[in-house]
Design a protein around this motif. Structure first.
Motif, PDB file in Angstrom:
ATOM      1  N   ALA A  62      -7.429 -34.582-178.903  1.00 42.18           N
ATOM      2  CA  ALA A  62      -7.203 -35.199-180.222  1.00 42.18           C
ATOM      3  C   ALA A  62      -7.610 -34.219-181.313  1.00 42.18           C
ATOM      4  O   ALA A  62      -8.675 -33.610-181.240  1.00 42.18           O
ATOM      5  CB  ALA A  62      -8.008 -36.488-180.348  1.00 42.18           C
ATOM      6  N   ALA A  63      -6.739 -34.071-182.298  1.00 40.33           N
ATOM      7  CA  ALA A  63      -7.029 -33.131-183.385  1.00 40.33           C
ATOM      8  C   ALA A  63      -6.360 -33.611-184.668  1.00 40.33           C
ATOM      9  O   ALA A  63      -5.521 -34.514-184.655  1.00 40.33           O
ATOM     10  CB  ALA A  63      -6.540 -31.726-183.024  1.00 40.33           C
ATOM     11  N   GLY A  64      -6.761 -32.998-185.779  1.00 43.51           N
ATOM     12  CA  GLY A  64      -6.151 -33.289-187.069  1.00 43.51           C
ATOM     13  C   GLY A  64      -5.815 -31.985-187.765  1.00 43.51           C
ATOM     14  O   GLY A  64      -6.446 -30.955-187.494  1.00 43.51           O
TER      15      GLY A  64
ATOM     16  N   VAL B 243       1.876 -36.971-185.529  1.00 45.29           N
ATOM     17  CA  VAL B 243       2.414 -37.902-186.523  1.00 45.29           C
ATOM     18  C   VAL B 243       1.955 -37.423-187.901  1.00 45.29           C
ATOM     19  O   VAL B 243       0.759 -37.351-188.172  1.00 45.29           O
ATOM     20  CB  VAL B 243       1.939 -39.352-186.264  1.00 45.29           C
ATOM     21  CG1 VAL B 243       2.499 -40.289-187.329  1.00 45.29           C
ATOM     22  CG2 VAL B 243       2.373 -39.812-184.873  1.00 45.29           C
ATOM     23  N   PHE B 244       2.934 -37.096-188.751  1.00 42.19           N
ATOM     24  CA  PHE B 244       2.661 -36.554-190.092  1.00 42.19           C
ATOM     25  C   PHE B 244       2.889 -37.601-191.180  1.00 42.19           C
ATOM     26  O   PHE B 244       3.775 -38.452-191.070  1.00 42.19           O
ATOM     27  CB  PHE B 244       3.610 -35.386-190.384  1.00 42.19           C
ATOM     28  CG  PHE B 244       3.186 -34.067-189.816  1.00 42.19           C
ATOM     29  CD1 PHE B 244       2.394 -33.200-190.554  1.00 42.19           C
ATOM     30  CD2 PHE B 244       3.581 -33.689-188.539  1.00 42.19           C
ATOM     31  CE1 PHE B 244       2.013 -31.970-190.039  1.00 42.19           C
ATOM     32  CE2 PHE B 244       3.211 -32.464-188.011  1.00 42.19           C
ATOM     33  CZ  PHE B 244       2.423 -31.600-188.763  1.00 42.19           C
ATOM     34  N   THR B 245       2.098 -37.482-192.240  1.00 41.78           N
ATOM     35  CA  THR B 245       2.339 -38.221-193.470  1.00 41.78           C
ATOM     36  C   THR B 245       1.973 -37.308-194.635  1.00 41.78           C
ATOM     37  O   THR B 245       1.439 -36.209-194.429  1.00 41.78           O
ATOM     38  CB  THR B 245       1.536 -39.528-193.511  1.00 41.78           C
ATOM     39  OG1 THR B 245       1.939 -40.290-194.655  1.00 41.78           O
ATOM     40  CG2 THR B 245       0.028 -39.264-193.606  1.00 41.78           C
ATOM     41  N   ARG B 246       2.268 -37.740-195.857  1.00 44.67           N
ATOM     42  CA  ARG B 246       1.918 -36.920-197.027  1.00 44.67           C
ATOM     43  C   ARG B 246       0.491 -37.258-197.463  1.00 44.67           C
ATOM     44  O   ARG B 246       0.082 -38.414-197.462  1.00 44.67           O
ATOM     45  CB  ARG B 246       2.889 -37.164-198.179  1.00 44.67           C
ATOM     46  CG  ARG B 246       2.612 -36.279-199.410  1.00 44.67           C
ATOM     47  CD  ARG B 246       3.728 -36.338-200.415  1.00 44.67           C
ATOM     48  NE  ARG B 246       4.832 -35.449-200.083  1.00 44.67           N
ATOM     49  CZ  ARG B 246       4.878 -34.149-200.388  1.00 44.67           C
ATOM     50  NH1 ARG B 246       3.874 -33.574-201.028  1.00 44.67           N
ATOM     51  NH2 ARG B 246       5.923 -33.419-200.072  1.00 44.67           N
TER      52      ARG B 246
ATOM     53  N   ALA C  41       0.096 -42.089-182.970  1.00 41.04           N
ATOM     54  CA  ALA C  41       0.338 -40.972-182.047  1.00 41.04           C
ATOM     55  C   ALA C  41       0.013 -41.382-180.612  1.00 41.04           C
ATOM     56  O   ALA C  41       0.767 -41.088-179.679  1.00 41.04           O
ATOM     57  CB  ALA C  41      -0.492 -39.756-182.460  1.00 41.04           C
ATOM     58  N   SER C  42      -1.095 -42.090-180.437  1.00 42.91           N
ATOM     59  CA  SER C  42      -1.465 -42.567-179.095  1.00 42.91           C
ATOM     60  C   SER C  42      -0.439 -43.554-178.559  1.00 42.91           C
ATOM     61  O   SER C  42      -0.092 -43.529-177.369  1.00 42.91           O
ATOM     62  CB  SER C  42      -2.849 -43.231-179.134  1.00 42.91           C
ATOM     63  OG  SER C  42      -3.838 -42.305-179.513  1.00 42.91           O
TER      64      SER C  42
ATOM     65  N   ALA D  53      -2.954 -35.333-184.125  1.00 39.95           N
ATOM     66  CA  ALA D  53      -2.380 -34.864-182.858  1.00 39.95           C
ATOM     67  C   ALA D  53      -3.063 -35.570-181.702  1.00 39.95           C
ATOM     68  O   ALA D  53      -4.275 -35.778-181.722  1.00 39.95           O
ATOM     69  CB  ALA D  53      -2.586 -33.352-182.734  1.00 39.95           C
ATOM     70  N   ARG D  54      -2.268 -35.948-180.714  1.00 37.11           N
ATOM     71  CA  ARG D  54      -2.793 -36.519-179.474  1.00 37.11           C
ATOM     72  C   ARG D  54      -2.092 -35.822-178.318  1.00 37.11           C
ATOM     73  O   ARG D  54      -0.928 -35.435-178.419  1.00 37.11           O
ATOM     74  CB  ARG D  54      -2.554 -38.033-179.397  1.00 37.11           C
ATOM     75  CG  ARG D  54      -3.290 -38.851-180.448  1.00 37.11           C
ATOM     76  CD  ARG D  54      -4.802 -38.815-180.249  1.00 37.11           C
ATOM     77  NE  ARG D  54      -5.507 -39.653-181.218  1.00 37.11           N
ATOM     78  CZ  ARG D  54      -5.941 -39.224-182.399  1.00 37.11           C
ATOM     79  NH1 ARG D  54      -5.719 -37.970-182.766  1.00 37.11           N
ATOM     80  NH2 ARG D  54      -6.589 -40.033-183.203  1.00 37.11           N
TER      81      ARG D  54
END
Length: 563
Positions: free
Chosen positions: A416-418, A376-379, A363-364, A388-389
């Motif tokens: 920055a977050a998740g 940027v997503f993944t399973r 993401a960065s 998240a950035r």
């Protein structure tokens, strides 16, 4: 790039500080821009002291935390030190467990598995505590939103002490003590500690309770400085003092694990920038590629020879991490290009097989190319997980909060977050996130900004100025390396592109016959035409040293140039 010149301080204040400190206009201006307006403030800035640190008992619930830990030690209870799998979390666990082991033998550590358990306190971790007859969990760098987990532990007669620095939700977990300077009801004077910093305040309080002082805990500050650098918290106030003394420990007497990492990279004196780019990625790589336990094992090892073996493993994790994030970044860039939509205010990409451990780095990297708030997503099991950035000046945490109807869980900071969400909510979330950002972001924030401290002439740059600027360190958010601008400069005629694929630029700048300074611009190779034919241009840069053949000379490290 947007060049933004910081406001000039009032001339009368510059004159006053110049006289008081016996410095020139440039130094006085730089100090005033950093809020340093008196001799006393300058003394605190240039000569950090342990006296700059606040009494830990000013933090809400600190007395309760100390009382509960002392009771556990006295009763010989089993204590579990629990922390997140990133640098801040693993250094916090290393710090707290190492300290507690000087007081009791009944201490265990726990780092959740990034892939199996995810971020923060997990039910699995609590079950581990219950199965091992543990009655007290000290959670570090996580837990401020773990209301259900703390309630679950309470039913199993397990107490919690939470040491966190993330923003609380509307409710606080019902733990024995919740240490978080960002609590609205906490009057602690400094709000920007990292998780390891909050942990350090707790061991300071425990030490004071035993008749010791903060100076007796100096050996722990290599961990704190590493966490401060890695977590990108402001290096002002307490963080500046903690980073300053922590760097001294790193460079003179680091713990065996740190020493082993430094030996791997063969660098003599480390700055906070080196900590961020050399030590931190290696510690982080353990949790990203394998398990955070490897980092804790390295950081708590007392035998240097064993630490060297662990450091070799960690270095390999870091190599694997670099290769993985490079590959995924390339795949993400292709995905963006193939699905390019004009006028988008966000970047959101997804691939179910991307490695969860590196999506934050990816993401960065995407922000370096497409300067937008990025996800940027993944399973991850039956859900989708994302990192998240954000871009400078935009609060991505608030944007995610506005999309919470589609989110299962989220947490983090301004930049920055998740988060996790159900696969069926992905498209709806993506659309809502775009709408929220579009409605709330100032469009100028979508162009990268260079904040320039001041405009100076080349003849102002000399060894004395550089020596003083070096004393502004440690640098970081809130106290960045001074950036200068100089207009109407020319190349002496020998400028050229250097490096692989001519990516970089190198030339000698002149403004008058007596001014000549070598300039190096990394990633600015495409601007070679600007300096050709000796036409004039402007540059923004930091002042640096170049070491070559035993000689040391000043050079300008370019950030950008313009006609």
């Amino acid at each position: 790039m947007r060049w933004t010149l910081k406001p000039k301080p009032e001339p009368s204040k510059v004159e006053e500080l110049k006289k008081e400190l016996q410095v020139d206009d440039i130094v006085a201006t730089l100090l005033l821009q950093r809020g340093i307006d008196s001799y006393e403030a300058a003394k605190t800035f240039f000569r950090p002291s342990f006296e700059d640190l606040h009494n830990p008992f000013l933090m809400k619930d600190m007395d309760k935390a100390v009382e509960r830990i002392e009771s556990a030690i006295l009763q010989n209870e089993n204590i579990l030190v629990y922390g997140d799998y990133d640098v801040d979390g693993t250094t916090s666990v290393a710090l707290m467990s190492t300290y507690l082991k000087t007081r009791t033998d009944t201490v265990a550590t726990y780092i959740p598995d990034r892939y199996d358990e995810g971020y923060g306190i997990s039910f699995k971790g609590i079950d581990f505590a219950y199965d091992n007859d543990i009655s007290l969990i000290i959670a570090l760098d996580c837990g401020i939103k773990a209301i259900d987990k703390v309630a679950y532990a309470k039913k199993k007669d397990i107490d919690f002490i939470i040491c966190d620095h993330h923003r609380p939700g509307d409710n606080i977990p019902e733990a024995v003590a919740v240490l978080d300077p960002k609590r609205s009801d906490c009057d602690y004077p400094f709000k920007e500690l990292c998780g390891c910093g909050v942990g350090f305040k707790l061991i300071t309080a425990l030490a004071i309770n035993q008749g010791q002082t903060v100076e007796d805990l100096t050996a722990y500050l290599d961990l704190v400085a590493t966490a401060i650098g890695a977590d990108i918290v402001p290096i002002v106030g307490e963080n500046r003092a903690l980073a300053y003394f922590g760097l001294q420990v790193i460079n003179t007497n680091p713990r065996p694990g740190m020493k082993a990492i430094i030996a791997e990279v063969k660098k003599e004196e480390l700055t906070i920038t080196d900590v961020v780019f050399i030590i931190a990625p290696r510690i982080n790589a353990a949790g990203r590629m394998k398990h955070g336990n490897h980092a804790v094992t390295l950081l708590t090892e007392t035998d240097f020879n064993l630490a060297v073996q662990y450091a070799v493993d960690i270095d390999q994790f870091n190599t694997d991490r670099r290769e993985t994030d490079q590959r995924i970044t390339e795949e993400a860039l292709i995905q963006i290009e193939e699905n390019k939509e004009e006028d988008r205010f966000t970047t959101v990409v997804y691939n179910e097989v991307w490695h969860k451990g590196v999506i934050g780095i990816v993401a960065s990297r995407l922000i370096e190319t497409y300067y937008r708030p990025t996800l940027v997503f993944t399973r991850s099991g039956d859900k989708l997980a994302a990192s998240a950035r954000s871009v400078k000046g935009f609060d991505v945490y608030n944007a995610l909060e506005a999309c919470s109807e589609f989110i299962e869980q989220f947490g983090g900071h301004k930049y920055a977050a998740g988060l996790t969400l159900l696969p069926e909510n992905y498209e709806a979330f993506k659309a809502k996130f775009e709408t929220v950002v579009k409605q709330t972001i100032d469009p100028k924030l979508l162009t990268p900004e260079i904040r320039v401290d001041m405009n100076i002439s080349l003849n102002h740059i000399n060894d004395k100025l550089y020596r003083i600027i070096k004393q502004f360190a440690p640098f970081g958010p809130g106290n960045m390396t001074p950036v200068f601008m100089t207009q109407d400069i020319r190349d002496t005629g020998w400028g050229k592109c250097v490096g692989e694929d001519d990516k970089h630029i190198r030339f000698t700048a002149t403004q008058s016959p007596n001014d000549k300074l070598v300039c190096i611009g990394f990633g600015l190779g495409d601007k070679i035409d600007l300096i050709k034919k000796q036409q004039s241009f402007s540059a923004v840069y930091t002042i640096d040293e170049n070491h070559w053949n035993g000689n040391t000379t000043l050079q300008l490290k370019l950030k950008d140039i313009k006609a």
